[in-house]
Design a protein around this motif. Structure first.
Motif, mmCIF file in Angstrom:
data_model
loop_
_atom_site.group_PDB
_atom_site.id
_atom_site.type_symbol
_atom_site.label_atom_id
_atom_site.label_comp_id
_atom_site.label_asym_id
_atom_site.label_seq_id
_atom_site.Cartn_x
_atom_site.Cartn_y
_atom_site.Cartn_z
ATOM 1 N N GLN A 1 35.826 56.182 30.927
ATOM 2 C CA GLN A 1 35.985 55.559 29.425
ATOM 3 C C GLN A 1 36.884 56.269 28.360
ATOM 4 O O GLN A 1 37.548 55.823 27.670
ATOM 5 C CB GLN A 1 34.700 55.395 28.851
ATOM 6 C CG GLN A 1 33.660 54.397 29.303
ATOM 7 C CD GLN A 1 32.244 54.385 29.130
ATOM 8 O OE1 GLN A 1 31.872 54.848 28.102
ATOM 9 N NE2 GLN A 1 31.416 53.470 29.673
ATOM 10 N N HIS A 2 36.822 57.752 28.578
ATOM 11 C CA HIS A 2 37.642 58.469 27.639
ATOM 12 C C HIS A 2 38.328 59.421 28.247
ATOM 13 O O HIS A 2 39.040 60.358 27.894
ATOM 14 C CB HIS A 2 36.494 59.373 27.020
ATOM 15 C CG HIS A 2 35.455 58.759 26.280
ATOM 16 N ND1 HIS A 2 35.730 58.365 24.932
ATOM 17 C CD2 HIS A 2 34.219 58.621 26.628
ATOM 18 C CE1 HIS A 2 34.569 57.700 24.272
ATOM 19 N NE2 HIS A 2 33.751 57.821 25.328
ATOM 20 N N ALA A 3 39.033 59.028 29.392
ATOM 21 C CA ALA A 3 40.139 59.499 30.232
ATOM 22 C C ALA A 3 41.455 59.656 29.512
ATOM 23 O O ALA A 3 42.146 60.761 29.518
ATOM 24 C CB ALA A 3 40.284 58.911 31.621
ATOM 25 N N SER A 4 41.770 58.574 28.504
ATOM 26 C CA SER A 4 42.961 58.815 27.922
ATOM 27 C C SER A 4 42.754 59.605 26.670
ATOM 28 O O SER A 4 44.017 60.571 26.559
ATOM 29 C CB SER A 4 43.108 57.242 27.102
ATOM 30 O OG SER A 4 42.027 57.155 26.429
ATOM 31 N N GLN B 1 48.560 57.321 28.531
ATOM 32 C CA GLN B 1 47.208 57.037 27.982
ATOM 33 C C GLN B 1 46.841 55.489 27.784
ATOM 34 O O GLN B 1 45.832 55.044 27.824
ATOM 35 C CB GLN B 1 47.103 57.536 26.499
ATOM 36 C CG GLN B 1 47.187 58.923 26.453
ATOM 37 C CD GLN B 1 47.164 59.737 24.938
ATOM 38 O OE1 GLN B 1 47.721 59.056 24.128
ATOM 39 N NE2 GLN B 1 46.569 60.705 24.865
ATOM 40 N N GLY B 2 47.874 54.647 27.501
ATOM 41 C CA GLY B 2 47.587 53.339 27.523
ATOM 42 C C GLY B 2 47.171 52.782 28.937
ATOM 43 O O GLY B 2 46.179 51.803 28.898
ATOM 44 N N LEU B 3 47.522 53.073 30.004
ATOM 45 C CA LEU B 3 47.121 52.939 31.303
ATOM 46 C C LEU B 3 45.682 53.265 31.628
ATOM 47 O O LEU B 3 44.899 52.784 32.301
ATOM 48 C CB LEU B 3 48.062 53.302 32.525
ATOM 49 C CG LEU B 3 49.537 52.934 32.298
ATOM 50 C CD1 LEU B 3 50.330 53.579 33.480
ATOM 51 C CD2 LEU B 3 49.529 51.280 32.815
ATOM 52 N N LEU B 4 45.402 54.622 31.361
ATOM 53 C CA LEU B 4 44.182 55.171 31.479
ATOM 54 C C LEU B 4 43.274 54.320 30.654
ATOM 55 O O LEU B 4 41.872 54.554 30.853
ATOM 56 C CB LEU B 4 43.963 56.696 31.029
ATOM 57 C CG LEU B 4 44.741 57.529 32.158
ATOM 58 C CD1 LEU B 4 44.801 58.950 31.908
ATOM 59 C CD2 LEU B 4 44.039 57.581 33.765
ATOM 60 N N LEU B 5 43.745 53.863 29.476
ATOM 61 C CA LEU B 5 42.693 53.448 28.536
ATOM 62 C C LEU B 5 41.781 52.126 29.168
ATOM 63 O O LEU B 5 40.589 51.832 28.838
ATOM 64 C CB LEU B 5 43.350 52.748 27.349
ATOM 65 C CG LEU B 5 42.430 52.396 26.044
ATOM 66 C CD1 LEU B 5 41.517 53.461 25.518
ATOM 67 C CD2 LEU B 5 43.351 51.658 25.018
ATOM 68 N N GLU B 6 42.597 51.511 30.202
ATOM 69 C CA GLU B 6 42.104 50.153 30.859
ATOM 70 C C GLU B 6 41.636 50.712 32.262
ATOM 71 O O GLU B 6 41.625 49.804 33.089
ATOM 72 C CB GLU B 6 43.129 48.986 31.003
ATOM 73 C CG GLU B 6 43.252 48.603 29.284
ATOM 74 C CD GLU B 6 44.250 47.255 29.348
ATOM 75 O OE1 GLU B 6 43.914 46.518 30.130
ATOM 76 O OE2 GLU B 6 45.335 47.337 28.640
ATOM 77 N N GLN B 7 41.650 52.063 32.500
ATOM 78 C CA GLN B 7 41.272 52.592 33.694
ATOM 79 C C GLN B 7 42.020 52.384 34.951
ATOM 80 O O GLN B 7 41.702 51.815 36.037
ATOM 81 C CB GLN B 7 39.603 52.204 34.109
ATOM 82 C CG GLN B 7 38.633 52.720 32.988
ATOM 83 C CD GLN B 7 37.344 52.373 33.327
ATOM 84 O OE1 GLN B 7 36.886 52.031 34.691
ATOM 85 N NE2 GLN B 7 36.375 52.290 32.408
#
Length: 695
Positions: free
Chosen positions: A497-500, A540-546
């Motif tokens: 959930q917080h990877a970004s 970060q935008g990609l990681l935000l949605e996993q």
């Protein structure tokens, strides 16, 4: 042209060792056929003894078996060399009889047999047989067995070790060059122990042949001495048995050294130092054992009949060693305490003077009752799970999570834990040690009683059960989770959930530096149009949605292609998502490559698009409060309907509306999957299972 002779001379000098070795091997083989004078025989026998001695000394001094990788081949050469010398000496003994001039053979014969007549012969022959038996039954057989087991286990473990190296490489823990080096070293280790398995057979064969040659020498010598040289039986027996024993000892003593070296090199696979270092370190670990040994020797010295004049001095020596070890242990403890205090004070001073006090990217704080989960003396199950989490996250999301700092926090409840991202709490839970978390997945055959609670990772209703009820709960159909798995699962979900937030610019720079080694053109091209911050925002935008950023090459190439059109982050994120469409859809399609989606009423979708407003962070929807409440309720109802039908809820909309739909549901439904039409590959079949509409 004048430099050509110099080139040839330099080439010859560089290869002279290979030439000398080749000449030596050929000479060893030829010695089996060509007779040698006694002086040359003594020289070569001395050389054989020296090489065998050097071999065992090298084995004792190396730290790893691969440092002496030539040993299996050397073992073969030394075996053939020893047999060649044995054949040559046998030829001279049979030809010359009592006139044999081999000094080394006579010296060994005199040393063992002595001048005691037939008694000396019998004693010498018995000693020779015992030496052969010790070498064959004890040393050679044991070394052969150890070599076989080491080769088998090394080969069996090879695939697992290779997979571990692949996992480290895929997680980014090691570079491609280091992975290749580790694989090559692993293959060399397997080849070495495989070669040692075969080479150890040479040693056992050498002993058998040595025993056979001894019998043949005695019988042949008596026949030659009596029939050809005309010697009496007693003279022939004395002469040839004496020389045969000396010859056997000259050949078998170097073989004994090589056999011992073989046993040493295959039994030191678990060592990290030389034999001397290991002995000095491991024998000097405990002073208590020397006190006990000294006391035992004193007890034996008191008993009648025991040699007290030997036992008491030995007890004194052991007591002195124990006393010195005790002093050394006390000094090392004091020194380590002083060093720790000094380091601690220096560290505190450095922290006090430092203008920046960085926060841990991610940390896990635990109450004192949970300390056994991270205590290495008690298994440290949680530490192993956390290491596995970092590797799995790297494979799944393409980001190497920073090391997770674990610390105890006295302000927490004893059974409580807390996960923090950059010093801010993002997850908390309570663990009952000695209990298991029991979750009802539906359809259980028996209801269990226990303390009601909720799963900290997903918020599902659960109960705590005692350890003795675990088997009963599993038979009833419950999902039973142990304490380390509870924390590990919760931590995994928090990281996803917080990877970004964990992907900073320094991490992005490290990723680009690693990628530049193999794809320099891709990295240079994207950085010519975009800044490091732009790349970070898109990732970060990609990681935000996993969405996994492991396919970094495709992401950077897409960013570089569309950066010339617009450098707006939202636009670049959507284009990279479309480039990764097959990867994204693969998570939600079934075995028939069918994607079940929830569509949006076109009128409602257009109202969402029309409500967008531009901010510093990009476009966001600005729906009226009444419409927003109806919109969220409709989305939740559609999700519940899809889940009841057994489908993963996936919302499908236009490209221009995708980011707006996701932003509008991010607060109330953070895990909602929203896809746009261009993200769906052509070979994926789409079926609508619901529609979101507001009346």
């Amino acid at each position: 042209m004048a430099d050509i002779p110099q080139i040839f001379r330099s080439s010859f000098l560089n290869q002279r060792s290979d030439v000398f070795v080749a000449i030596g091997v050929i000479a060893v083989v030829m010695m089996l056929i060509i007779p040698m004078p006694p002086v040359l025989l003594d020289t070569l026998m001395s050389l054989n003894l020296v090489i065998s001695l050097l071999t065992i000394l090298i084995v004792l001094s190396i730290k790893r078996a691969l440092e002496f990788s030539v040993f299996p081949t050397l073992l073969l050469v030394l075996t053939v060399f020893g047999l060649s010398l044995n054949v040559s000496s046998t030829r001279l003994i049979l030809n010359q009889g009592s006139k044999f001039q081999g000094k080394l053979v006579k010296a060994f014969s005199t040393f063992v047999v002595g001048s005691g007549g037939q008694e000396g012969l019998v004693v010498g022959f018995i000693i020779f047989i015992i030496l052969i038996a010790v070498q064959f039954i004890v040393i050679t057989k044991g070394a052969t067995r150890v070599a076989e087991v080491a080769a088998r286990f090394t080969l069996d473990a090879l695939p697992g070790k290779q997979m571990a190296i692949e996992a480290e490489y895929n997680s980014g823990a090691i570079s491609e060059e280091e992975a290749a080096r580790k694989k090559a070293e692993l293959q060399r280790e397997a080849d070495f122990y495989g070669a040692m398995d075969g080479a150890s057979k040479f040693v056992s064969g050498n002993v058998k042949v040595g025993l056979l040659i001894t019998v043949v020498n005695i019988l042949g010598g008596i026949i030659v001495g009596m029939a050809i040289h005309g010697e009496p039986f007693s003279v022939a027996l004395t002469t040839y048995i004496s020389l045969t024993i000396g010859d056997g000892l000259v050949s078998q003593f170097p073989a004994l050294l090589v056999s011992t070296a073989t046993g040493l090199i295959v039994t030191r696979a678990i060592s990290d130092g030389t034999f001397g270092e290991d002995v000095s370190t491991q024998f000097a670990g405990e002073a208590r054992i020397y006190w006990i040994a000294a006391g035992f020797l004193i007890f034996l010295a008191i008993l009648p009949g025991f040699p007290w004049y030997v036992l008491l001095p030995m007890a004194f020596v052991l007591g002195f060693v124990a006393y010195r070890l005790s002093l050394k242990s006390v000094r090392s403890t004091d020194t380590s305490s002083f060093v720790d205090e000094k380091k601690s004070s220096a560290h505190e001073e450095q922290q006090e003077l430092s203008p920046v006090v960085p926060l841990d990217p991610i940390s896990l704080e635990i109450g004192y009752a949970l300390i056994p989960l991270v205590d290495r003396e008690k298994g440290a199950e949680l530490l192993e799970r956390i290491t596995r989490i970092r590797k799995e996250t790297a494979l799944e999301l393409g980001i190497v999570i920073p090391r997770i700092r674990i610390m105890d926090n006295m302000r927490l409840e004893p059974s409580e834990y807390s996960v923090k991202i950059k010093g801010v709490n993002v997850g908390r839970g309570v663990i009952k040690m000695g209990h298991y978390l029991c979750i009802n997945p539906g359809g259980v055959s028996e209801e269990l009683e226990g303390e009601e609670t909720r799963d900290p990772a997903f918020g599902l209703p659960a109960i705590w059960i005692r350890e003795e009820d675990r088997d009963r709960a599993e038979r009833a159909g419950y999902t039973v989770v142990d304490p380390p798995s509870i924390i590990a699962t919760h931590l995994t979900e928090i990281i996803k959930q917080h990877a970004s937030e964990l992907l900073g610019r320094q991490e992005v720079q490290s990723m680009l530096n690693a990628l530049r080694e193999n794809y320099p053109a891709v990295v240079d091209d994207v950085l010519s149009d975009l800044t490091l911050g732009d790349v970070q925002k898109v990732l970060q935008g990609l990681l935000l949605e996993q969405v996994s950023i492991r396919n970094l090459v495709t992401i950077l190439e897409t960013m570089s292609d569309f950066a010339r059109i617009s450098k707006e982050h939202g636009f670049l994120i959507e284009k990279t998502r479309q480039a990764l469409g097959r990867q994204i859809c693969a998570q939600y399609t079934d075995e028939n490559n069918t994607l079940y989606v929830i569509t949006i009423d076109p009128v409602l979708e257009q109202r969402i698009i029309d409500s967008r407003v531009e901010t510093a962070s990009g476009y966001v929807p600005a729906l009226e409060p009444d419409l927003y409440r109806k919109w969220i309720n409709s989305v939740m109802n559609a999700i519940n309907d899809a889940q009841q039908q057994g489908y993963i809820p996936v919302v499908l909309c236009q490209e221009v509306a995708r980011a707006l739909v996701k932003n509008s549901t991010l607060r109330d439904i953070p895990d909602l999957v929203v896809l746009s039409v261009p993200e769906i590959p052509q070979d994926v079949r789409v079926e609508a299972v619901g529609e979101i509409r507001v009346d």
